[in-house]
Design a protein around this motif. Structure first.
Motif, PDB file in Angstrom:
ATOM      1  N   VAL A  48       0.851  -1.184   0.000  1.00 16.14           N
ATOM      2  CA  VAL A  48       0.000   0.000   0.000  1.00 16.14           C
ATOM      3  C   VAL A  48       0.888   1.236   0.000  1.00 16.14           C
ATOM      4  O   VAL A  48       1.799   1.362   0.822  1.00 16.14           O
ATOM      5  CB  VAL A  48      -0.938   0.021   1.227  1.00 16.14           C
ATOM      6  CG1 VAL A  48      -1.787   1.292   1.219  1.00 16.14           C
ATOM      7  CG2 VAL A  48      -1.828  -1.217   1.234  1.00 16.14           C
ATOM      8  N   GLU A  49       0.606   2.140  -0.937  1.00 11.55           N
ATOM      9  CA  GLU A  49       1.354   3.392  -0.999  1.00 11.55           C
ATOM     10  C   GLU A  49       0.685   4.419  -0.091  1.00 11.55           C
ATOM     11  O   GLU A  49      -0.510   4.665  -0.186  1.00 11.55           O
ATOM     12  CB  GLU A  49       1.398   3.898  -2.442  1.00 11.55           C
ATOM     13  CG  GLU A  49       2.225   5.167  -2.613  1.00 11.55           C
ATOM     14  CD  GLU A  49       2.295   5.618  -4.074  1.00 11.55           C
ATOM     15  OE1 GLU A  49       3.064   6.543  -4.359  1.00 11.55           O
ATOM     16  OE2 GLU A  49       1.577   5.019  -4.908  1.00 11.55           O
ATOM     17  N   GLU A  50       1.484   5.014   0.826  1.00 15.21           N
ATOM     18  CA  GLU A  50       0.986   6.036   1.742  1.00 15.21           C
ATOM     19  C   GLU A  50       1.641   7.369   1.426  1.00 15.21           C
ATOM     20  O   GLU A  50       2.515   7.464   0.566  1.00 15.21           O
ATOM     21  CB  GLU A  50       1.262   5.623   3.192  1.00 15.21           C
ATOM     22  CG  GLU A  50       0.556   4.323   3.590  1.00 15.21           C
ATOM     23  CD  GLU A  50       0.858   3.919   5.019  1.00 15.21           C
ATOM     24  OE1 GLU A  50       1.760   4.544   5.633  1.00 15.21           O
ATOM     25  OE2 GLU A  50       0.212   2.979   5.523  1.00 15.21           O
ATOM     26  N   ASP A  51       1.225   8.407   2.154  1.00 13.75           N
ATOM     27  CA  ASP A  51       1.734   9.751   1.875  1.00 13.75           C
ATOM     28  C   ASP A  51       3.238   9.851   2.079  1.00 13.75           C
ATOM     29  O   ASP A  51       3.954  10.448   1.276  1.00 13.75           O
ATOM     30  CB  ASP A  51       1.024  10.771   2.778  1.00 13.75           C
ATOM     31  CG  ASP A  51      -0.452  10.897   2.428  1.00 13.75           C
ATOM     32  OD1 ASP A  51      -0.810  10.538   1.287  1.00 13.75           O
ATOM     33  OD2 ASP A  51      -1.225  11.335   3.291  1.00 13.75           O
ATOM     34  N   THR A  52       3.718   9.261   3.168  1.00  9.56           N
ATOM     35  CA  THR A  52       5.144   9.407   3.504  1.00  9.56           C
ATOM     36  C   THR A  52       5.943   8.136   3.330  1.00  9.56           C
ATOM     37  O   THR A  52       7.148   8.137   3.588  1.00  9.56           O
ATOM     38  CB  THR A  52       5.290   9.885   4.961  1.00  9.56           C
ATOM     39  OG1 THR A  52       4.661   8.925   5.831  1.00  9.56           O
ATOM     40  CG2 THR A  52       4.647  11.245   5.157  1.00  9.56           C
ATOM     41  N   GLY A  53       5.294   7.052   2.935  1.00 13.59           N
ATOM     42  CA  GLY A  53       6.043   5.810   2.827  1.00 13.59           C
ATOM     43  C   GLY A  53       5.238   4.704   2.185  1.00 13.59           C
ATOM     44  O   GLY A  53       4.221   4.941   1.512  1.00 13.59           O
ATOM     45  N   VAL A  54       5.702   3.480   2.426  1.00 10.55           N
ATOM     46  CA  VAL A  54       5.106   2.281   1.839  1.00 10.55           C
ATOM     47  C   VAL A  54       4.845   1.283   2.958  1.00 10.55           C
ATOM     48  O   VAL A  54       5.698   1.079   3.830  1.00 10.55           O
ATOM     49  CB  VAL A  54       6.041   1.661   0.783  1.00 10.55           C
ATOM     50  CG1 VAL A  54       5.402   0.402   0.199  1.00 10.55           C
ATOM     51  CG2 VAL A  54       6.345   2.660  -0.312  1.00 10.55           C
TER      52      VAL A  54
ATOM     53  N   VAL B 219       5.595  -4.242   7.508  1.00  7.76           N
ATOM     54  CA  VAL B 219       6.846  -3.524   7.248  1.00  7.76           C
ATOM     55  C   VAL B 219       6.474  -2.144   6.714  1.00  7.76           C
ATOM     56  O   VAL B 219       5.748  -2.035   5.720  1.00  7.76           O
ATOM     57  CB  VAL B 219       7.744  -4.263   6.238  1.00  7.76           C
ATOM     58  CG1 VAL B 219       8.988  -3.415   5.932  1.00  7.76           C
ATOM     59  CG2 VAL B 219       8.136  -5.630   6.769  1.00  7.76           C
ATOM     60  N   TRP B 220       6.947  -1.121   7.395  1.00  9.37           N
ATOM     61  CA  TRP B 220       6.742   0.248   6.909  1.00  9.37           C
ATOM     62  C   TRP B 220       8.086   0.833   6.521  1.00  9.37           C
ATOM     63  O   TRP B 220       9.047   0.765   7.297  1.00  9.37           O
ATOM     64  CB  TRP B 220       6.095   1.124   7.974  1.00  9.37           C
ATOM     65  CG  TRP B 220       5.783   2.510   7.458  1.00  9.37           C
ATOM     66  CD1 TRP B 220       4.668   2.920   6.831  1.00  9.37           C
ATOM     67  CD2 TRP B 220       6.654   3.653   7.518  1.00  9.37           C
ATOM     68  NE1 TRP B 220       4.756   4.238   6.473  1.00  9.37           N
ATOM     69  CE2 TRP B 220       5.979   4.723   6.893  1.00  9.37           C
ATOM     70  CE3 TRP B 220       7.931   3.866   8.025  1.00  9.37           C
ATOM     71  CZ2 TRP B 220       6.544   5.982   6.771  1.00  9.37           C
ATOM     72  CZ3 TRP B 220       8.502   5.128   7.901  1.00  9.37           C
ATOM     73  CH2 TRP B 220       7.812   6.173   7.278  1.00  9.37           C
ATOM     74  N   LEU B 221       8.162   1.398   5.288  1.00  7.85           N
ATOM     75  CA  LEU B 221       9.406   1.972   4.769  1.00  7.85           C
ATOM     76  C   LEU B 221       9.151   3.391   4.285  1.00  7.85           C
ATOM     77  O   LEU B 221       8.106   3.662   3.686  1.00  7.85           O
ATOM     78  CB  LEU B 221       9.940   1.139   3.592  1.00  7.85           C
ATOM     79  CG  LEU B 221      10.384  -0.287   3.882  1.00  7.85           C
ATOM     80  CD1 LEU B 221      10.629  -1.019   2.573  1.00  7.85           C
ATOM     81  CD2 LEU B 221      11.635  -0.291   4.745  1.00  7.85           C
TER      82      LEU B 221
END
Length: 662
Positions: free
Chosen positions: A560-566, A634-636
């Motif tokens: 999932v693509e987020e505003d500040t990361g993945v 996992v958040w990157l």
């Protein structure tokens, strides 16, 4: 009960005087004789004074109806004498008539009225007028005395009516009190017990006596209570004693008995009032507190309590005295800052603030405590704030001496460093023979022309597979060593993470046909990361999902693509991870299910190190229920360099408490 009589309400023993007293003040005896002749027909008592001082002395002893006072007198004149008379509460209302033959000036006359005179007569005066004026004040005085006598008689009748009801009201009062109560005569004979005692003991009616009372006292305390009662009767002083009294249901409960002497207005003993207050709950609480204190004193930890305002110590256990090489008495009343060696007052109050506000339930930190001889002892402190209902709370500090633990940790740290050094050296040494074995196995397979189904070719295939496995283990050991040493480097490049996820899942599909892999990812998702290291993380998480799902089941990989990361998630339908072991799996050689499913327990540790090196984080969600499996997150950040800079800025800007290793 003996009623108390007020001195102001006492009826005079003899009948009041029927005549009023008239005070005549003049320094000339001839003038006093003339006044006496003029006033004698009034039939009142005439008192003569030749000076202001003599008049004041007389007024200290008797009441008069009116004062006739000469203005011009040697020493204290009439005005000065009148001023003193008006200052006293008892004499300030006595009417004063000034008599003078000298001061006819209007200002002088006004001065007389200003000093409280009711009249001002100039000599020579008309005897009839003087006698008439004096008779008016005499009549007023006599009528006032008559009213006072009538009021005294009325109060006497009211008092007699109240005395007739006093005994009934007295008993009602005793019955209304919540405590058991007895009344006794001066010789100690009990004659009354209130309804509370009757209801408590279940005794109704019957002749009251000391022996009957003692029947409801605990057998082990009866003789002592008899002695206390007899001593209270003999000495006529207040006494008290704790004892157990039996309730009507047979339960023994602690009471506090107080015997209070009842005396008359002359101080003579006329009776004794005894009250028994139930203190059973209070005594049990005190016993529990005493046991709690004994428990605290028995512990080796240093337990301190101090108040928030002045940080003054209000409690210290025996363990605190032992740890700090002092006495409990020396600690009480001193400041806790005298004990806390590793913090100043400003930093310490900053540490206390979130506890008082309720932001944190407790603070755990490591510091040093200062002994009386100036030496310091390392301690681990658990600090809590205990609020008091509506009042000021207090802080409770429990400090454990960690000297031996620090020594053990230092020894363990040295052993771990030696082990890490050995693993690093061994891993480096193993890479060379493994590379040589891999090369020779590959040459041998080429010479066989790719015949690997049976015979030597099959053996070479097995050897080649085991060499690959050994190589992977060696690489994991090397990665662990790099993580411990902080030398795990990233080769950052811009690439498509969604494509890497698909490639990894396609490669892992061949591992098991019972675990279909489903990928949910955008068509393209570019960012700045280390492709090889993230491939390592994905491979490890997907292989773990397959390994810990022995019954099969779908493995879902979502990006999932987020505003500040993945945000990546890997979800399986395997055995799950118990909540109490979820922290263990990220430690070196940590395995939630032991060796049942294979592996060294290094993959998740390395994956966590790689993710954190990218500025991200990794965590797991699982209820530990077989069939529900686990979900790894996992958040990157999109840009590794930016994430590292932000992390560094956050680290430098975060205020640190002024305690060591807080």
């Amino acid at each position: 009960m003996i009623p108390i009589e007020s001195s102001t309400d006492r009826v005079p023993e003899s009948a009041p005087r029927q005549r009023a007293s008239i005070l005549m003040v003049d320094d000339h005896p001839s003038n006093l004789l003339a006044l006496e002749a003029i006033l004698e027909p009034l039939g009142q008592e005439l008192i003569k004074a030749t000076s202001g001082e003599e008049a004041l002395k007389f007024l200290l002893q008797r009441d008069v109806a009116v004062i006739l006072m000469d203005v011009q007198m040697p020493g204290m004149d009439g005005f000065q004498t009148a001023a003193f008379i008006k200052q006293r509460e008892r004499t300030r209302t006595i009417p004063i008539i000034f008599l003078t033959a000298l001061s006819r000036d209007a200002a002088h006359i006004f001065k007389g009225y200003a000093h409280g005179a009711v009249d001002y007569l100039l000599k020579p005066f008309d005897p009839e007028i003087l006698r008439s004026k004096v008779s008016v004040f005499v009549d007023l005085f006599l009528k006032e005395q008559q009213l006072q006598r009538q009021a005294a008689l009325l109060r006497q009748k009211e008092r007699e009516a109240l005395e007739r009801q006093s005994e009934l009201r007295y008993r009602r009062l005793l019955d209304a009190l919540p405590a058991a109560m007895w009344a006794a005569r001066a010789d100690g004979t009990m004659y009354y017990a209130n309804q509370v005692w009757q209801a408590y003991t279940g005794r109704q009616g019957g002749e009251l006596s000391l022996e009957l009372f003692l029947e409801d006292v605990h057998p082990t305390e009866r003789e002592e209570m008899r002695r206390v009662w007899e001593e209270a009767v003999r000495q006529g002083v207040q006494s008290e004693r704790e004892f157990r009294m039996r309730r009507h249901d047979g339960t023994w409960r602690w009471h506090l008995a107080r015997a209070v002497p009842e005396k008359d207005e002359h101080g003579r003993l006329v009776g004794i009032i005894a009250v028994a207050t139930d203190i059973d709950d209070k005594k049990r609480t005190e016993d529990a507190l005493a046991r709690f204190k004994a428990t605290l004193d028995a512990t080796l930890d240093c337990v301190l309590m101090f108040e928030p305002e002045g940080l003054t110590l209000t409690y210290a256990n025996a363990g605190a005295a032992r740890q700090l090489d002092t006495t409990v008495e020396e600690l009480l009343g001193s400041s806790v800052l005298g004990v806390e060696a590793g913090v100043d007052e400003v930093g310490f109050r900053q540490l206390l603030a979130p506890l008082v506000s309720g932001t944190l339930p407790s603070q755990t930190y490591t510091t040093t405590h200062r002994r009386r001889n100036g030496t310091e002892v390392p301690v681990e402190v658990v600090l809590q704030y205990v609020a008091a209902g509506g009042g000021q709370g207090r802080f409770v500090s429990v400090a454990r001496d960690v000297t031996e633990r620090q020594r053990a940790e230092a020894a363990l740290r040295m052993a771990n460093e030696a082990k890490d050094a050995f693993l690093a050296a061994a891993s480096h040494e193993l890479r060379t023979p493994l590379a040589a074995a891999k090369g020779h196995a590959h040459l041998a397979m080429l010479k066989l022309g790719g015949q690997t189904d049976n015979g030597p070719g099959k053996s070479l295939t097995i050897i080649n597979r085991q060499i690959d496995r050994m190589t992977k283990l060696v690489e994991e050991l090397l990665d662990i060593s790099r993580l411990q040493a902080g030398r795990l480097s990233l080769e950052v490049e811009r690439f498509d993470l969604a494509g890497l996820v698909r490639e990894t899942c396609e490669r892992m599909t061949v591992l098991s046909q019972a675990h279909p892999l489903r990928v949910d990812a955008p068509e393209k998702l570019e960012g700045l990361w280390d492709r090889g290291r993230l491939d390592q993380v994905l491979t490890n998480l997907v292989s773990n999902a397959i390994r810990y799902s022995p019954e099969g089941g779908e493995v879902k990989v979502r990006v999932v693509e987020e505003d500040t990361g993945v945000h990546l998630t890997i979800q399986d339908q395997g055995v799950g991870i118990p909540p109490e072991k979820q922290g263990l799996i990220f430690e070196r050689f940590g395995r939630a299910h032991g060796s049942r499913y294979g592996g060294l327990g290094l993959g998740l540790t390395i994956s966590q190190g790689i993710v954190e090196q990218h500025g991200g984080r990794i965590w797991v969600e699982s209820r530990g229920v077989p069939g529900e499996g686990s979900t790894f997150h996992v958040w990157l950040p999109r840009e590794v360099a930016q994430a590292s800079a932000a992390a560094a800025a956050t680290t430098h800007s975060t205020p640190q408490p002024q305690v060591s290793a807080g």
